[in-house]
Design a protein around this motif. Structure first.
Motif, PDB file in Angstrom:
ATOM      1  N   CYS A  47       0.786  -1.299   0.043  1.00 44.22           N
ATOM      2  CA  CYS A  47       0.242  -0.294   0.048  1.00 44.22           C
ATOM      3  C   CYS A  47       0.847   1.580  -0.475  1.00 44.22           C
ATOM      4  N   SER A  48       0.830   1.999  -0.780  1.00 48.33           N
ATOM      5  CA  SER A  48       1.650   3.366  -1.213  1.00 48.33           C
ATOM      6  C   SER A  48       1.299   4.762  -0.263  1.00 48.33           C
ATOM      7  N   LYS A  49      -0.245   4.390   0.016  1.00 51.10           N
ATOM      8  CA  LYS A  49      -0.984   5.823   1.174  1.00 51.10           C
ATOM      9  C   LYS A  49      -0.404   5.919   2.637  1.00 51.10           C
ATOM     10  N   PRO A  50       0.552   6.825   2.899  1.00 50.66           N
ATOM     11  CA  PRO A  50       0.963   7.066   4.113  1.00 50.66           C
ATOM     12  C   PRO A  50      -0.068   7.140   5.247  1.00 50.66           C
ATOM     13  N   CYS A  52      -1.516   4.076   5.827  1.00 53.27           N
ATOM     14  CA  CYS A  52      -1.942   3.127   5.982  1.00 53.27           C
ATOM     15  C   CYS A  52      -1.831   2.195   6.622  1.00 53.27           C
TER      16      CYS A  52
END
Length: 128
Positions: A47-50, A52
């Protein structure tokens, strides 16, 4: 089936995710799958979302999907029974398969009948 057997069986097979959950839940599901002779692996979902939270997928062969679904349903029914949520006079039982032209079974009691105002006609579970 051991984890090594599963790794060997899945080494060159097409894999699909059948569930995404926290690591401990994914490990428990894989253990249940291996106990039912269904090869399964835990895979970390990138997951590349901060911020997450880590997510893990349980990977199986596409043809094993229905067996995992039946296993998940049985685990759900067992948990309902443990919590005392089975309607009076009934026992938790796996749902019957869906007939091609029939209604899907209720996840709580297994009744395959039309809904009444969006709820199971037998146990009253709100489904709509």
């Amino acid at each position: 089936m051991t984890p090594e057997d599963a790794t060997k069986a899945l080494s060159d097979a097409e894999l699909v995710p059948c569930a995404e959950m926290a690591l401990m839940d994914a490990r428990r599901l894989v253990d249940a799958c291996l106990g039912a002779d269904v090869p399964a692996l835990v895979h970390r979902e990138a997951c590349s979302k901060p911020g997450c939270s880590p997510k893990f997928q349980v990977l199986v062969r596409p043809e094993d999907g229905p067996r995992v679904a039946a296993l998940l349903q049985q685990r759900w029914m067992d948990s309902i029974e443990r919590e005392g949520l089975v309607p009076m006079g009934r026992t938790a039982a796996p749902a019957a398969p869906i007939a091609e032209d029939g209604e899907p079974p209720c996840p709580a009691c297994g009744t395959a009948a039309p809904l009444v105002e969006g709820a199971c006609s037998d146990c009253g579970l709100q489904l709509d």
